[in-house]
Design an enzyme around this catalytic site. Structure first.
Site, short mmCIF file in Angstrom:
data_model
loop_
_atom_site.label_atom_id
_atom_site.label_comp_id
_atom_site.label_asym_id
_atom_site.label_seq_id
_atom_site.Cartn_x
_atom_site.Cartn_y
_atom_site.Cartn_z
N HIS A 78 48.31 75.45 -21.77
CA HIS A 78 49.59 74.83 -21.79
C HIS A 78 49.75 74.02 -20.48
CE1 HIS A 78 53.78 73.30 -21.89
NE2 HIS A 78 54.06 74.23 -20.83
N ASP A 107 43.61 41.13 -14.45
CA ASP A 107 43.34 42.24 -15.03
C ASP A 107 43.14 43.36 -13.96
OD1 ASP A 107 41.96 44.25 -16.52
OD2 ASP A 107 41.42 43.02 -18.13
N TRP A 143 46.89 78.20 -14.83
CA TRP A 143 46.28 76.95 -14.63
C TRP A 143 45.67 76.87 -13.09
CZ3 TRP A 143 47.56 72.59 -11.51
CH2 TRP A 143 48.69 72.65 -10.69
N SER A 170 37.47 61.12 -13.94
CA SER A 170 38.36 59.85 -14.47
C SER A 170 39.70 59.75 -13.44
CB SER A 170 38.70 60.54 -15.73
OG SER A 170 39.77 59.77 -16.16
N SER A 171 40.15 60.56 -12.73
CA SER A 171 41.18 60.14 -12.09
C SER A 171 40.80 59.45 -10.89
CB SER A 171 41.93 61.48 -11.51
OG SER A 171 42.45 62.22 -12.64
N HIS A 254 49.42 70.92 -3.84
CA HIS A 254 50.61 70.28 -3.72
C HIS A 254 50.54 68.81 -3.49
CE1 HIS A 254 54.70 71.16 -2.84
NE2 HIS A 254 54.70 70.09 -2.19
N GLU A 256 49.17 67.16 -5.37
CA GLU A 256 49.05 67.03 -6.78
C GLU A 256 50.52 66.88 -7.41
OE1 GLU A 256 47.10 66.24 -9.32
OE2 GLU A 256 47.97 67.03 -10.91
N TYR A 258 52.99 65.88 -5.93
CA TYR A 258 53.45 64.57 -5.78
C TYR A 258 52.94 63.25 -6.42
CZ TYR A 258 56.11 67.21 -2.43
OH TYR A 258 56.93 68.17 -1.84
N SER A 269 62.87 53.56 -9.68
CA SER A 269 63.41 52.51 -8.90
C SER A 269 63.10 51.07 -9.53
CB SER A 269 62.40 52.41 -7.62
OG SER A 269 62.33 53.62 -6.93
N HIS A 303 53.02 77.21 1.30
CA HIS A 303 54.27 77.65 0.73
C HIS A 303 54.13 78.35 -0.62
CE1 HIS A 303 55.51 73.52 -0.82
NE2 HIS A 303 54.93 74.06 -1.63
N HIS A 304 53.23 77.99 -1.44
CA HIS A 304 52.84 78.55 -2.64
C HIS A 304 52.30 80.18 -2.40
CE1 HIS A 304 53.07 75.00 -5.03
NE2 HIS A 304 52.73 74.19 -3.78
N THR A 329 62.92 62.67 0.55
CA THR A 329 63.28 62.92 -1.12
C THR A 329 64.74 62.69 -1.04
OG1 THR A 329 61.60 64.61 -1.27
CG2 THR A 329 63.08 64.20 -3.12
N LYS A 332 65.65 58.85 -0.90
CA LYS A 332 65.39 58.07 -2.14
C LYS A 332 66.39 58.29 -2.84
CE LYS A 332 60.46 57.75 -2.56
NZ LYS A 332 60.36 56.55 -3.50
N ARG A 451 56.61 85.82 -14.54
CA ARG A 451 56.36 84.94 -15.32
C ARG A 451 54.93 85.40 -16.15
NH1 ARG A 451 53.77 80.35 -10.90
NH2 ARG A 451 53.37 79.29 -12.77
#
Lengths: 526, 186
Positions: A78, A107, A143, A170-171, A254, A256, A258, A269, A303-304, A329, A332, A451
Site C-alpha cells: 500500500h 513540448d 515501505w 523513471s523519476s 525526507h 521525498e 517534500y 498557488s 527525526h525519523h 511552510t 506559504k 502501527r
C-alpha cells in the site's frame, strides 16, 4: 479521452500509428501527461483496495479477513504503490501537461526520453503487484524496507528492489526533462520570476528528485548485495549496521516527502488567486519559501530515527532543524490566506479542494511539529499518531491538491467544464470521510496503538471501527471522481479558452481542449 | 533550434552527472557513517573499551549472567560458567566454548546484547572473542575468554546483568564452502 484525440490527430499529418501503438510511441507531452494521470489513478485504486483490506481486518479485534503475513505485505505494498505509483506519477503527469503550456514551450525538451520515462512505470508496477504471487509473497518489511527484515525476506523483496530501481530511473529522467524544459524552453519575456508558481515548485522538486532518488537506488542496491552477494552493509554479524540503512533511506526519504508536497503547493498557488480574483500574495516570498523547504529537507532526516539511540546533541539538532521548516511552510499558508483576504471569492470545486487542502494540510503540519519534538516522539514513534500525521499531509495534502488541480485543468484537457454538482459531492464526501477515517487515529496513537499490526487490544476497538467505516466511505467517494472525469470527457458545457473567470497564465490563451500542438510559434510575454 | 538542442544537451549532461554523483554519494555515506561512529564512540562493537576508573566498589555486588545463542549455524556455543558475582570496578575473566559440528570450515561473528539494555554501556570489555570473526576448522573446538570490568558508575538499581552473545555466520564465507563442492547448504 481516447475517443476525442484520434479525430484531432487526423488534423496533423505525422500520426503514423493509430490505436495502441499511437500511445506506445507518442512523444507528445499532452498524450504522455494523460497516460501518467491514468496510470496514477489505476495505481491509486490498487493501493486503495489494499488499504480497504487492511481497514476491513482492523474493523474488529482478532483476525477475520487476512492472516498477519498477508496483512504485512498489504501494508508494505500500500505504501510503495501510493508513494511511487500514485502520488509521484500523478504530479509528473500534471508537469507534463501543464509546464509547456504555462511557459509557452511547444513540448518537453526531450520528447523521446519523456515517452521512455512513462513506459518504464507499467513494468515496475507489474513487478510490485506481481510480487504477491511469488513464493513467500510480496515484501512485508514496510515501505521503508528496513533491514534486518528486508535482508531476510523472500523473492518478493527482490522484485520490490527492482521495481524501486526502475521507478527511480523513471523519476530521474522525468525530473531532468522538467529542469531542462523550464530552464531553456521558456517563451521570450517569460523570466524566472514571472513563471507560474507551479513551474517554480516543480523546478525545485525536480532538483530534489535528481539529488535523492539515486541515493535510494544506492540504498536498495546495498540491500540487494547484502541479500545475494555476501556484502555486509547492514548485517551486524559481518561488521555492518542496520541503523546505517535508516540514515541512508531517510536521507532520501525526507526530501521525498517534500517531493510529494511541493508540486501540491504549486497547484494550490495557481488555484487560490483564480477564485479569489486577486494576484497571489507574496509571489517572491513563495519562491524563497519553497527553496528554503527544499534546502532544509536535507538536514532533518534523523527525526525519523529518534528512537534508534542517538546522542542527545543529535536529537536536539534534528529537532530544532525540523521545527525550522515550519517557518517557510507557515509563510506559504499565510500567503494563501492573505491572497483570499478581501478577495471576490467563489467556491467552485477546484477552490473547495484548495481551501480544504489548506485547512486539513495545516492540521497535518501541526501534528508534524508535535512529532518533531524528540521527547514526545519517543512516546508516539511507530504508533497510529504517526499514521494519522502522514495521512493528513499526504492524502489531505498531496491528494486533495491533485483533485483540485484535476478539476481546475479538466476544461483545458477535455474541452468541457466538469459537473459542479458531482464535483462538490466528491469534495464533501472526501473531506468528511477523510476526517472520520484519520482523526480517530490520533487518539489511537496517543493511547499507544502500534502501527503495522493486524490485531489490537480491546480498548482500541471503537475508534478502529469508526476509522474503518470512514475508510470505506472515503474509498467509495473516489468513484465519484471517476464518474466526474468520465462525464467531463464525454461531454458537458463547452469550456472557453479562459475556462475560469479570472484565470491567469499562458495555458488559458490556447483553445479548450488544448490542440495537439500548441505554442509552435513561441508567444511573447510582456 | 539547433542552438537550443545543443544547450538542452549541455544541461542534460550536467544533470546526469549530478544524478550519478549522488548515486556514489549514497555509497560514500557508508564510510562517512562508520567514521562518525568511530570518532564519537557510538557503536564500537569491535574495539576494546577503555577503562578510566579502576576504583573497586566493594560495597556492592552485581550478578552477571551469561547466555549463548547461535543464529542458524552448525556450531555449539556455551559459556563455561552460567554466572559470576562481581564488584563494580573489579576485573573478571570468564570463558565461552564453541565447537564447529560441520565438516567444513565456518566463519562466524558474535554480537553481544544486554539485559537490561541500558546496562550495556557499563559493561566494559577489555578482551572478547566478539572483537574479531572466528573461523573454525571442521570439528574444531575453541575456548575463548571475555575479560570485563563493570563501570563503577553503574546505577545502583541494577543488581543483575544478563550478557547474551549470538553467533551469526558471516555470509560472504559461504561461497568458499560452495566452491569446494562440499556442504553447499552450510
Amino acid at each position: 479521452m481516447a475517443a476525442v484525440i484520434p479525430e484531432r490527430l487526423q488534423e496533423h499529418h505525422h500520426g503514423a500509428h493509430t490505436g495502441l501503438m499511437r500511445w506506445i510511441t507518442t512523444t507528445n507531452h499532452k498524450d504522455i501527461g494523460t497516460m501518467y494521470l491514468i496510470f496514477s489513478f489505476v495505481m491509486f485504486l490498487a493501493g486503495g483496495v489494499m488499504a480497504l483490506t487492511l481497514r476491513a481486518e482492523l474493523f474488529q479485534p482478532g483476525l477475520q479477513v487476512v492472516q498477519p503475513e498477508l496483512f504485512n505485505q498489504l501494508t508494505t505494498l500500500h505504501g510503495l504503490v501510493m508513494v511511487f505509483g500514485a502520488i509521484m506519477p500523478a504530479f509528473v503527469g500534471f508537469a507534463n501537461w501543464m509546464i509547456p503550456l504555462m511557459i509557452g514551450a511547444s513540448d518537453m525538451a526531450f520528447a523521446r526520453m519523456n515517452n521512455w520515462s512513462f513506459w518504464l512505470l507499467p513494468p515496475a508496477a507489474i513487478l510490485l503487484i506481481g510480487s504477491f504471487f511469488v513464493p513467500g509473497g510480496a515484501t512485508a518489511a514496510g515501505w521503508t524496507l528496513y533491514p534486518p527484515l528486508s535482508v531476510q525476506m523472500g523473492m518478493g523483496m527482490d522484485l520490490a528492489i527492482f521495481a524501486v530501481h526502475i521507478m527511480g530511473v523513471s523519476s530521474i529522467m522525468g525530473a531532468i526533462n522538467i529542469v531542462v524544459t523550464i530552464l531553456n524552453m521558456r517563451a521570450p519575456g517569460m523570466t524566472m520570476m514571472k513563471m507560474p508558481l507551479f513551474c517554480w515548485t516543480w523546478l525545485i522538486t525536480a532538483y530534489l528528485l535528481i539529488a535523492v532518488m539515486p541515493v535510494l537506488a544506492g540504498a536498495v542496491t546495498m540491500l540487494l548485495t547484502d541479500r545475494h552477494f555476501g556484502t555486509s552493509f547492514f548485517n551486524a554479524a559481518g561488521g555492518g549496521d542496520p541503523v546505517l540503512y535508516q540514515h541512508i533511506f531517510w536521507f532520501f526519504g525526507h526530501p521525498e516527502v517534500y517531493i510529494m508536497i511541493l508540486p501540491a503547493f504549486g497547484i494550490v498557488s495557481q488555484i487560490i488567486p483564480t477564485f479569489a480574483r486577486k494576484p497571489l500574495f507574496g509571489y517572491a516570498s513563495m519562491v524563497y519559501a519553497t527553496s528554503s523547504i527544499a534546502i532544509l529537507s536535507f538536514i532533518v532526516w534523523a527525526h525519523h530515527m529518534f528512537t534508534t539511540g542517538m546522542p542527545a546533541a543529535g536529537q536536539l539538532f534534528f529537532m530544532y532543524a525540523t521545527m525550522l521548516i515550519a517557518v517557510p511552510t507557515g509563510v506559504k499558508v499565510f500567503n494563501w490566506v492573505a491572497t483570499m483576504w478581501r478577495g471576490s471569492m467563489t467556491f467552485e470545486t477546484p477552490m473547495l479542494f484548495a481551501v480544504g487542502f489548506i485547512f486539513v494540510f495545516t492540521m497535518g503540519g501541526f501534528t508534524g511539529l508535535i512529532c518533531a519534538i524528540a521527547p514526545v516522539d519517543i512516546q508516539i514513534h511507530d504508533t497510529y499518531y504517526v499514521v494519522a500525521h502522514f495521512h493528513y499531509v499526504l492524502v489531505a495534502g498531496s491528494l486533495f491538491a491533485l483533485f483540485a488541480g484535476a478539476y481546475y485543468w479538466l476544461p483545458k484537457w477535455t474541452g468541457h467544464m466538469p459537473d459542479e454538482r458531482i464535483g462538490k459531492l466528491h469534495f464533501w464526501c472526501s473531506i468528511v470521510f477523510f476526517n472520520v477515517t484519520f482523526f480517530p487515529m490520533h487518539f489511537l496513537g496517543l493511547a499507544g496503538m502500534p502501527r503495522r499490526v493486524p490485531d489490537y487490544a480491546l480498548q482500541f476497538a471503537d475508534f478502529n471501527a469508526l476509522a474503518t467505516i470512514g475508510a470505506f466511505g472515503f474509498g467509495l467517494s473516489q468513484l465519484i471522481f471517476l464518474w466526474a472525469v468520465i462525464k467531463c470527457v464525454r461531454g458537458g458545457e463547452k469550456a472557453a479558452a479562459r475556462s475560469w473567470e479570472s484565470a491567469e497564465g499562458l495555458e488559458w490563451t490556447v483553445p479548450s481542449p488544448a490542440p495537439h500542438h500548441t505554442f509552435e510559434e513561441a508567444p511573447v510575454v510582456r | 533550434m539547433t542552438a537550443l538542442a545543443v544547450e538542452n544537451r549541455r544541461v542534460l549532461v550536467r544533470l546526469v552527472i549530478g544524478a550519478v554523483a549522488m548515486f556514489g554519494f549514497g555509497f560514500l555515506l557508508v564510510p562517512f557513517y562508520e567514521k562518525i561512529c568511530e570518532v564519537t564512540g557510538i557503536n564500537n562493537l569491535l574495539k576494546p573499551d577503555v577503562v578510566a576508573n579502576t576504583q573497586v566498589d566493594a560495597s556492592r555486588e552485581v550478578l552477571v549472567l551469561f547466555d549463548a545463542n547461535v543464529h542458524d549455524m552448525p556450531w555449539t556455543f556455551r559459556p563455561l560458567q552460567r554466572s559470576v558475582s562481581v564488584h563494580p570496578g573489579e576485573l573478571q575473566t570468564i570463558a565461552y566454548e564453541i565447537t564447529n559440528t560441520r565438516d567444513v570450515p565456518v566463519t562466524g561473528q558474535a554480537v553481544p546484547s544486554y539485559g537490561p539494555q541500558r546496562a550495556g554501556q557499563f559493561f566494559l570489555k577489555m578482551e572478547c572473542f566478539c572483537f574479531t570473526q572466528q573461523t573454525l576448522a571442521p570439528g574444531e573446538s575453541r575456548t575463548m575468554p571475555v575479560a570485563f570490568v563493570l563501570d563503577p558508575t553503574l546505577p545502583v538499581d541494577v543488581e543483575a546483568i544478563t550478557v547474551s552473545y549470538t553467533f551469526f555466520e558471516v555470509a560472504g564465507r559461504r561461497v568458499q564452502a560452495a566452491s569446494t563442492g562440499a556442504g553447499s547448504d552450510s
